[in-house]
Enzyme design. Sequence first.
Site, PDB file in Angstrom:
ATOM      1  N   ARG A   1       9.986 -10.611 -55.257  1.00  0.00           N
ATOM      2  CA  ARG A   1       8.745 -11.661 -54.272  1.00  0.00           C
ATOM      3  C   ARG A   1       9.466 -11.787 -53.308  1.00  0.00           C
ATOM      4  O   ARG A   1       7.853 -12.266 -52.230  1.00  0.00           O
ATOM      5  CB  ARG A   1       8.778 -13.084 -55.808  1.00  0.00           C
ATOM      6  CG  ARG A   1       8.058 -13.108 -56.809  1.00  0.00           C
ATOM      7  CD  ARG A   1       8.359 -14.080 -57.115  1.00  0.00           C
ATOM      8  NE  ARG A   1       9.651 -14.530 -57.396  1.00  0.00           N
ATOM      9  CZ  ARG A   1      10.285 -14.296 -58.765  1.00  0.00           C
ATOM     10  NH1 ARG A   1       9.327 -13.285 -59.996  1.00  0.00           N
ATOM     11  NH2 ARG A   1      11.283 -14.477 -59.352  1.00  0.00           N
TER      12      ARG A   1
ATOM     13  N   CYS B   1      28.798 -25.556 -63.212  1.00  0.00           N
ATOM     14  CA  CYS B   1      28.879 -26.337 -61.816  1.00  0.00           C
ATOM     15  C   CYS B   1      29.714 -27.854 -62.594  1.00  0.00           C
ATOM     16  O   CYS B   1      30.708 -28.400 -62.046  1.00  0.00           O
ATOM     17  CB  CYS B   1      28.124 -26.889 -61.337  1.00  0.00           C
ATOM     18  SG  CYS B   1      26.389 -27.446 -62.173  1.00  0.00           S
TER      19      CYS B   1
ATOM     20  N   GLY C   1      20.709 -28.715 -58.881  1.00  0.00           N
ATOM     21  CA  GLY C   1      20.833 -28.013 -59.878  1.00  0.00           C
ATOM     22  C   GLY C   1      19.924 -27.055 -60.935  1.00  0.00           C
ATOM     23  O   GLY C   1      20.015 -25.923 -61.092  1.00  0.00           O
TER      24      GLY C   1
ATOM     25  N   HIS D   1      26.246 -33.710 -58.075  1.00  0.00           N
ATOM     26  CA  HIS D   1      26.590 -34.078 -59.454  1.00  0.00           C
ATOM     27  C   HIS D   1      28.016 -35.396 -59.761  1.00  0.00           C
ATOM     28  O   HIS D   1      28.742 -35.149 -58.843  1.00  0.00           O
ATOM     29  CB  HIS D   1      26.886 -33.305 -60.301  1.00  0.00           C
ATOM     30  CG  HIS D   1      26.381 -32.297 -60.798  1.00  0.00           C
ATOM     31  ND1 HIS D   1      25.288 -32.057 -60.147  1.00  0.00           N
ATOM     32  CD2 HIS D   1      26.126 -30.870 -62.000  1.00  0.00           C
ATOM     33  CE1 HIS D   1      24.706 -31.106 -60.182  1.00  0.00           C
ATOM     34  NE2 HIS D   1      24.294 -30.173 -61.421  1.00  0.00           N
TER      35      HIS D   1
HETATM   36  P1  NAP Z   1      16.616 -20.594 -56.591  1.00  0.00           P
HETATM   37  O1  NAP Z   1      16.561 -21.245 -55.922  1.00  0.00           O
HETATM   38  O2  NAP Z   1      15.508 -20.697 -58.491  1.00  0.00           O
HETATM   39  O3  NAP Z   1      16.504 -19.597 -57.156  1.00  0.00           O
HETATM   40  C1  NAP Z   1      16.491 -18.345 -57.583  1.00  0.00           C
HETATM   41  C2  NAP Z   1      16.975 -16.769 -56.893  1.00  0.00           C
HETATM   42  O4  NAP Z   1      17.456 -15.861 -58.029  1.00  0.00           O
HETATM   43  C3  NAP Z   1      15.763 -16.205 -55.794  1.00  0.00           C
HETATM   44  O5  NAP Z   1      17.037 -15.749 -55.163  1.00  0.00           O
HETATM   45  C4  NAP Z   1      15.305 -15.127 -56.879  1.00  0.00           C
HETATM   46  O6  NAP Z   1      14.929 -13.975 -55.767  1.00  0.00           O
HETATM   47  C5  NAP Z   1      16.658 -14.345 -58.173  1.00  0.00           C
HETATM   48  N1  NAP Z   1      15.857 -13.373 -59.122  1.00  0.00           N
HETATM   49  C6  NAP Z   1      15.339 -14.040 -60.232  1.00  0.00           C
HETATM   50  N2  NAP Z   1      14.934 -13.088 -61.576  1.00  0.00           N
HETATM   51  C7  NAP Z   1      15.547 -12.231 -60.350  1.00  0.00           C
HETATM   52  C8  NAP Z   1      14.938 -11.361 -60.755  1.00  0.00           C
HETATM   53  N3  NAP Z   1      14.286 -10.141 -61.699  1.00  0.00           N
HETATM   54  N4  NAP Z   1      16.185 -10.050 -59.631  1.00  0.00           N
HETATM   55  C9  NAP Z   1      16.373 -10.432 -58.629  1.00  0.00           C
HETATM   56  N5  NAP Z   1      16.573 -11.161 -57.988  1.00  0.00           N
HETATM   57  C10 NAP Z   1      16.133 -12.678 -59.125  1.00  0.00           C
HETATM   58  O7  NAP Z   1      17.855 -20.971 -58.175  1.00  0.00           O
HETATM   59  P2  NAP Z   1      19.312 -21.214 -58.104  1.00  0.00           P
HETATM   60  O8  NAP Z   1      19.620 -22.910 -57.923  1.00  0.00           O
HETATM   61  O9  NAP Z   1      19.533 -20.344 -56.709  1.00  0.00           O
HETATM   62  O10 NAP Z   1      20.710 -20.495 -58.994  1.00  0.00           O
HETATM   63  C11 NAP Z   1      20.189 -19.297 -59.157  1.00  0.00           C
HETATM   64  C12 NAP Z   1      21.221 -18.681 -60.678  1.00  0.00           C
HETATM   65  O11 NAP Z   1      22.684 -19.369 -60.316  1.00  0.00           O
HETATM   66  C13 NAP Z   1      20.842 -20.256 -61.538  1.00  0.00           C
HETATM   67  O12 NAP Z   1      19.921 -19.380 -63.177  1.00  0.00           O
HETATM   68  C14 NAP Z   1      22.361 -20.028 -63.034  1.00  0.00           C
HETATM   69  O13 NAP Z   1      22.414 -19.037 -63.970  1.00  0.00           O
HETATM   70  C15 NAP Z   1      23.066 -19.683 -61.610  1.00  0.00           C
HETATM   71  N6  NAP Z   1      23.646 -21.186 -61.465  1.00  0.00           N
HETATM   72  C16 NAP Z   1      24.672 -21.742 -61.455  1.00  0.00           C
HETATM   73  C17 NAP Z   1      25.100 -23.213 -61.616  1.00  0.00           C
HETATM   74  C18 NAP Z   1      26.313 -23.053 -61.461  1.00  0.00           C
HETATM   75  O14 NAP Z   1      27.036 -24.071 -62.736  1.00  0.00           O
HETATM   76  N7  NAP Z   1      27.354 -22.401 -61.219  1.00  0.00           N
HETATM   77  C19 NAP Z   1      24.441 -24.025 -60.758  1.00  0.00           C
HETATM   78  C20 NAP Z   1      23.208 -24.060 -59.901  1.00  0.00           C
HETATM   79  C21 NAP Z   1      22.415 -21.799 -60.208  1.00  0.00           C
HETATM   80  P3  NAP Z   1      13.170 -14.629 -55.316  1.00  0.00           P
HETATM   81  O15 NAP Z   1      13.047 -15.403 -54.639  1.00  0.00           O
HETATM   82  O16 NAP Z   1      12.677 -12.913 -55.437  1.00  0.00           O
HETATM   83  O17 NAP Z   1      12.571 -14.757 -56.805  1.00  0.00           O
HETATM   84  O1  3JN Z   2      21.067 -27.480 -63.914  1.00  0.00           O
HETATM   85  C1  3JN Z   2      22.526 -27.885 -63.659  1.00  0.00           C
HETATM   86  O2  3JN Z   2      22.502 -29.018 -62.521  1.00  0.00           O
HETATM   87  C2  3JN Z   2      23.419 -26.762 -63.487  1.00  0.00           C
HETATM   88  C3  3JN Z   2      22.459 -25.552 -63.664  1.00  0.00           C
HETATM   89  C4  3JN Z   2      22.826 -24.291 -64.423  1.00  0.00           C
HETATM   90  C5  3JN Z   2      22.679 -23.472 -64.279  1.00  0.00           C
HETATM   91  C6  3JN Z   2      21.008 -23.614 -64.335  1.00  0.00           C
HETATM   92  C7  3JN Z   2      20.497 -22.062 -64.523  1.00  0.00           C
HETATM   93  C8  3JN Z   2      20.813 -21.472 -65.604  1.00  0.00           C
HETATM   94  C9  3JN Z   2      23.176 -22.256 -65.355  1.00  0.00           C
HETATM   95  C10 3JN Z   2      24.066 -22.562 -65.223  1.00  0.00           C
HETATM   96  O3  3JN Z   2      25.152 -22.602 -64.313  1.00  0.00           O
HETATM   97  O4  3JN Z   2      25.051 -22.677 -66.457  1.00  0.00           O
HETATM   98  C11 3JN Z   2      21.897 -21.347 -65.197  1.00  0.00           C
HETATM   99  C12 3JN Z   2      22.771 -20.247 -66.824  1.00  0.00           C
HETATM  100  O5  3JN Z   2      23.211 -20.347 -67.848  1.00  0.00           O
HETATM  101  O6  3JN Z   2      22.911 -19.297 -65.812  1.00  0.00           O
END
Ligand code: NAP
Ligand code: 3JN
Length: 334
Positions: free
Chosen positions: A40, A129, A160, A245
């Site tokens: 995308r 987080c 989040g 948070h």
């Molecule tokens: P987001 O704003 O929806 O962004 C998702 C990102 O993943 C976009 O760059 C998207 O690319 C990319 N992506 C999705 N499917 C993909 C694929 N098949 N191949 C390559 N890239 C792909 O979500 P976000 O909030 O940044 O969160 C992303 C991830 O980070 C979450 O799913 C979670 O695992 C992790 N996360 C962790 C924490 C934590 O608690 N540490 C917090 C939030 C998120 P496109 O723009 O091309 O779709």
């Molecule tokens: O919702 C939040 O505030 C934190 C979200 C974290 C999250 C969102 C999508 C997928 C996670 C995570 O880091 O635990 C995931 C994941 O399971 O990778």
Amino acid sequence: MNPKNVCVAGATGVVGRHMLQVLEERNFPVKNIKLLASERSRGVKLKFKGEEIAVEVLAEDSFKGFDVALFSAGGGTSKRFAPYAAKADCVVVDNSSAWRMDPEVPLVVPEVNAGDIRKHKGIIANPNCSTIQMVVVLKPLHDAARVTRVIVSTYQAVSGAGSAAINELLEQTQAVLNGEQAAPKIFPHQIAFNCIPQIPQSDAFTENGYTSEEMKMVNETKKIMGDPDIRVCATTVRVPVHTGHSESVNVELEKKLTVAQAREVLRKAPGVIVLDDPAKQEYPLATLAAGRSETFVGRIREDLSHPNGLVLWVVSDNLLKGAAYNAVQIAEYL
Ligand code: NAP
Ligand code: 3JN
């Protein structure tokens, strides 16, 4: 530190964009940077250090010649692609839950267990987080008086849940103020002017009645703190806050700590700022923590229902310390 070749997988997402910002602000020594996302986003341009860089599509051969890959593209993507990076000698710092509980993968919050980084075999996991900000505050209390049990309730910001979730809060708020219908798309119910005791927004509930987010807090805390005996009971709630948070954390200790002693311990703790002057209505707030890398703690008081109990209010930026900043810190230690 010699300049490194760095990949950011999920660069177009909320967390990925914060990773670019943190790498830049902390002047991480970047030789080359590669921005990766899905089909995308092919060709979308993002700015890094004033330069426009075109996003490439994440693939199995994306990592050759790169030293570090910061992943935030969802669990499925990490599960599939992180092993290819590790095989190419490109160390992965993964933000998803895909690898967190794998015994071969260190789960790291540098203020708590930086020493675990050196045990890595190519993949290092960044915790959830809500867990990160809690353990930053629990660790110094654990060292001082041993934490035996924690009861935590979270008040989690919509950021989040990604960029679409932020838009949903903004659009619904506008709709409600205009007297229109606020139809939920990302969240299971209206999030504007509401609280939803369910995180994540789909497939949340496990067999024991807790959500997966709650079970992450239980299991990740034990692993990061290196103490499987710490008992954790979590209730995680989505609130209509953009970023930051907040958590009510009730801690039971083996030894009693007075409020003054706890404040002193926390004042000296790395990455913690104590904001605790109730007479001046001074305590941590999401609006204050947003944009900061530290974890803020206040409302420190004795638990009147337990002789060795403390109650704390803990707030941090979920996208910085909760995700991007913690990941870049790990990369710096590497
Ligand atoms: P987001 O704003 O929806 O962004 C998702 C990102 O993943 C976009 O760059 C998207 O690319 C990319 N992506 C999705 N499917 C993909 C694929 N098949 N191949 C390559 N890239 C792909 O979500 P976000 O909030 O940044 O969160 C992303 C991830 O980070 C979450 O799913 C979670 O695992 C992790 N996360 C962790 C924490 C934590 O608690 N540490 C917090 C939030 C998120 P496109 O723009 O091309 O779709
Ligand atoms: O919702 C939040 O505030 C934190 C979200 C974290 C999250 C969102 C999508 C997928 C996670 C995570 O880091 O635990 C995931 C994941 O399971 O990778």
